[in-house]
Design an enzyme around this catalytic site. Structure first.
Site, PDB file in Angstrom:
ATOM      1  N   HIS A  14     -21.377  15.408   2.158  1.00 21.52           N
ATOM      2  CA  HIS A  14     -21.137  16.699   1.469  1.00 21.52           C
ATOM      3  C   HIS A  14     -20.285  17.588   2.362  1.00 21.52           C
ATOM      4  O   HIS A  14     -20.772  18.116   3.362  1.00 21.52           O
ATOM      5  CB  HIS A  14     -22.475  17.397   1.175  1.00 21.52           C
ATOM      6  CG  HIS A  14     -22.340  18.697   0.444  1.00 21.52           C
ATOM      7  ND1 HIS A  14     -23.060  18.990  -0.690  1.00 21.52           N
ATOM      8  CD2 HIS A  14     -21.579  19.788   0.669  1.00 21.52           C
ATOM      9  CE1 HIS A  14     -22.746  20.199  -1.118  1.00 21.52           C
ATOM     10  NE2 HIS A  14     -21.839  20.715  -0.299  1.00 21.52           N
ATOM     11  N   HIS A  16     -16.809  20.612   2.372  1.00 15.38           N
ATOM     12  CA  HIS A  16     -15.759  21.405   1.728  1.00 15.38           C
ATOM     13  C   HIS A  16     -14.529  21.365   2.621  1.00 15.38           C
ATOM     14  O   HIS A  16     -14.547  21.924   3.722  1.00 15.38           O
ATOM     15  CB  HIS A  16     -16.227  22.853   1.545  1.00 15.38           C
ATOM     16  CG  HIS A  16     -17.448  22.961   0.692  1.00 15.38           C
ATOM     17  ND1 HIS A  16     -17.409  23.126  -0.669  1.00 15.38           N
ATOM     18  CD2 HIS A  16     -18.767  22.865   1.017  1.00 15.38           C
ATOM     19  CE1 HIS A  16     -18.641  23.150  -1.151  1.00 15.38           C
ATOM     20  NE2 HIS A  16     -19.486  22.982  -0.149  1.00 15.38           N
ATOM     21  N   LYS A 100     -20.232  16.586  -9.518  1.00 13.16           N
ATOM     22  CA  LYS A 100     -20.957  17.694  -8.901  1.00 13.16           C
ATOM     23  C   LYS A 100     -21.387  18.690  -9.949  1.00 13.16           C
ATOM     24  O   LYS A 100     -20.565  19.192 -10.719  1.00 13.16           O
ATOM     25  CB  LYS A 100     -20.047  18.382  -7.871  1.00 13.16           C
ATOM     26  CG  LYS A 100     -20.670  19.596  -7.198  1.00 13.16           C
ATOM     27  CD  LYS A 100     -21.834  19.224  -6.294  1.00 13.16           C
ATOM     28  CE  LYS A 100     -22.617  20.439  -5.846  1.00 13.16           C
ATOM     29  NZ  LYS A 100     -22.492  20.725  -4.442  1.00 13.16           N
ATOM     30  N   HIS A 175     -27.830  19.615   0.049  1.00 11.34           N
ATOM     31  CA  HIS A 175     -28.251  20.640   1.016  1.00 11.34           C
ATOM     32  C   HIS A 175     -29.649  21.198   0.709  1.00 11.34           C
ATOM     33  O   HIS A 175     -29.822  22.357   0.370  1.00 11.34           O
ATOM     34  CB  HIS A 175     -27.239  21.771   1.150  1.00 11.34           C
ATOM     35  CG  HIS A 175     -26.571  22.211  -0.129  1.00 11.34           C
ATOM     36  ND1 HIS A 175     -27.254  22.585  -1.243  1.00 11.34           N
ATOM     37  CD2 HIS A 175     -25.266  22.333  -0.453  1.00 11.34           C
ATOM     38  CE1 HIS A 175     -26.394  22.923  -2.189  1.00 11.34           C
ATOM     39  NE2 HIS A 175     -25.186  22.768  -1.726  1.00 11.34           N
TER      40      HIS A 175
HETATM   41  C1  NCD Z   1     -20.006  26.549  -0.179  1.00  9.36           C
HETATM   42  C2  NCD Z   1     -18.547  26.996  -0.176  1.00  9.36           C
HETATM   43  O1  NCD Z   1     -18.194  27.950   0.526  1.00  9.36           O
HETATM   44  O2  NCD Z   1     -17.731  26.356  -0.859  1.00  9.36           O
HETATM   45  N1  NCD Z   1     -20.794  27.579   0.451  1.00  9.36           N
HETATM   46  C3  NCD Z   1     -22.005  27.420   1.016  1.00  9.36           C
HETATM   47  O3  NCD Z   1     -22.601  28.415   1.413  1.00  9.36           O
HETATM   48  N2  NCD Z   1     -22.555  26.246   1.170  1.00  9.36           N
HETATM   49  C4  NCD Z   1     -20.466  26.248  -1.558  1.00  9.36           C
HETATM   50  C5  NCD Z   1     -21.792  25.528  -1.625  1.00  9.36           C
HETATM   51  O4  NCD Z   1     -21.926  24.375  -1.228  1.00  9.36           O
HETATM   52  O5  NCD Z   1     -22.771  26.142  -2.099  1.00  9.36           O
HETATM   53 ZN    ZN Z   2     -21.470  22.738  -0.349  1.00  6.37          ZN
END
Ligand code: NCD
Ligand code: ZN
Length: 345
Positions: A14, A16, A100, A175
């Site tokens: 996982h 970003h 997702k 998460h």
């Molecule tokens: C993530 C993001 O910034 O894209 N932020 C986070 O706090 N984890 C989005 C997510 O996974 O909830």
């Molecule tokens: Zn995330």
């Protein structure tokens, strides 16, 4: 005392990676430690089609540092209007690894998310049929539910009924942050697993709120009470195949975090393995680290394990206060701290 640890190369289930200049700044940190990563689709606009995922995958590969050996695994962002045929086509073509589910409004760039899982029933039926993983952001968004309870309420209101109707659907509860979440995943069938982030193993909500507001400890789902952190540490280090590594590394520019309405997300990619390993060491569970980091994820996803190895040695790593990126700074998780492991590659 173990002074060095060599394990199968891990994956991040996982992450970003963002886009454009931010992607270029951050992707190398993930590619340095991990062979593969499940890449979240919450761009603006979100990645909702096979064509968009293919194009994003190409941008990620183009942004990799010279010589990096890294495979991005793409996800499809589900909306109320996702076409089940598009999902099937993307999975069968090897473009989508998973879908997702963001409940609309739950987190960063989730406005186009799903307002009611009944709206994606057809998509979920296809996914159950083809054995495709559903990655779930497990929080309700109703204004009447306290933010610290949103994960537990999501289980009751959404996830448990969903799995009752589709008992074979493969679900990764992303998460995980609560004791209720741990209990739910443990008692569910083998088709339900969870990722756990480094921050939810290290910090509870005090880290965010004691001695001043600390925006760099803020992410979603939000860190909770100490008993939840302890439940997560037990789960992650237990050796159960249901729990695996997913950093949820989510970079936001320093000024976007240090703001009157700061963004949610912790940038933990640069020292993710060092951070996780210290937890396993403290819990006396170094022997379960390889399963969590490198084996349970591919086994759940039905993908081959990595054959190469990485080594971490016992040596002090100083985490910088900030990392330059995209003309600004990112404040990494553990900024200014010393970690006691070092990733050698
Ligand atoms: C993530 C993001 O910034 O894209 N932020 C986070 O706090 N984890 C989005 C997510 O996974 O909830
Ligand atoms: Zn995330």
């Amino acid at each position: 005392m173990t002074d060095s640890l060599t394990i199968r190369r891990p994956d991040d289930w996982h992450v970003h990676l963002r886009d454009g200049a931010m992607l270029e700044a951050v992707v190398g940190h993930t590619a340095r430690q991990f062979a593969r990563a499940i890449v979240m689709p919450n761009l603006t606009p979100p990645v909702t089609t096979v064509a968009a995922a293919q194009a994003y995958r190409e941008r990620i590969i183009a942004a990799l540092p010279e010589g990096a050996d890294f495979t991005p695994l793409m996800t499809c962002y589900l909306t109320n209007n996702t076409d089940p045929d598009e999902v099937r086509r993307g999975f069968e073509a090897g473009v989508f690894t998973a879908c997702k589910l963001y409940p609309a409004g739950a987190t960063t760039n989730s406005d186009s998310g799903v307002t009611d899982v009944a709206n994606i029933r057809g998509v979920l039926e296809v996914m159950a049929e083809i054995g495709m993983v559903l990655c779930v952001h497990g929080e309700v968004t109703s204004a009447d539910v306290d933010i610290f309870d949103r994960e537990a309420v999501f289980i009751e209101r959404t996830l448990a009924p969903l799995l009752k109707g589709l008992p074979d659907l493969k679900v990764v509860f992303e998460h995980l942050t609560s004791e209720e979440g741990v209990q739910f995943v443990e008692s569910a069938g083998a088709n339900v697993a969870a990722t756990i982030t480094p921050q939810h193993l290290h910090i509870n909500r005090n880290a965010m709120l004691v001695g001043g507001m600390r925006p760099h400890a803020y992410c979603l789902p939000v860190a909770k009470r100490e008993k939840h952190r302890l439940a997560l540490r037990r789960a992650a280090t237990s050796g159960s195949p249901k729990f695996f590594l997913g950093t949820d590394s989510a970079p936001h520019a320093r000024e976007a975090k240090e703001s009157a309405c700061g963004c949610a997300g912790i940038f933990n990619a640069p020292f993710a393995l060092e951070s996780y390993l210290s937890v396993f060491e403290d819990e006396g569970a170094i022997d379960h680290f390889e399963g969590f980091a490198s084996e349970n994820g591919p086994r759940f996803y039905g993908l081959p394990m990595n054959e190469d190895r990485v080594t971490l040695e016992r040596a002090q790593t100083e985490v910088p206060e900030a990392i330059k990126a995209d003309g600004t700074q990112l404040v990494p998780f553990h900024a200014g701290e010393k970690l006691r492991w070092r990733f050698l590659g």
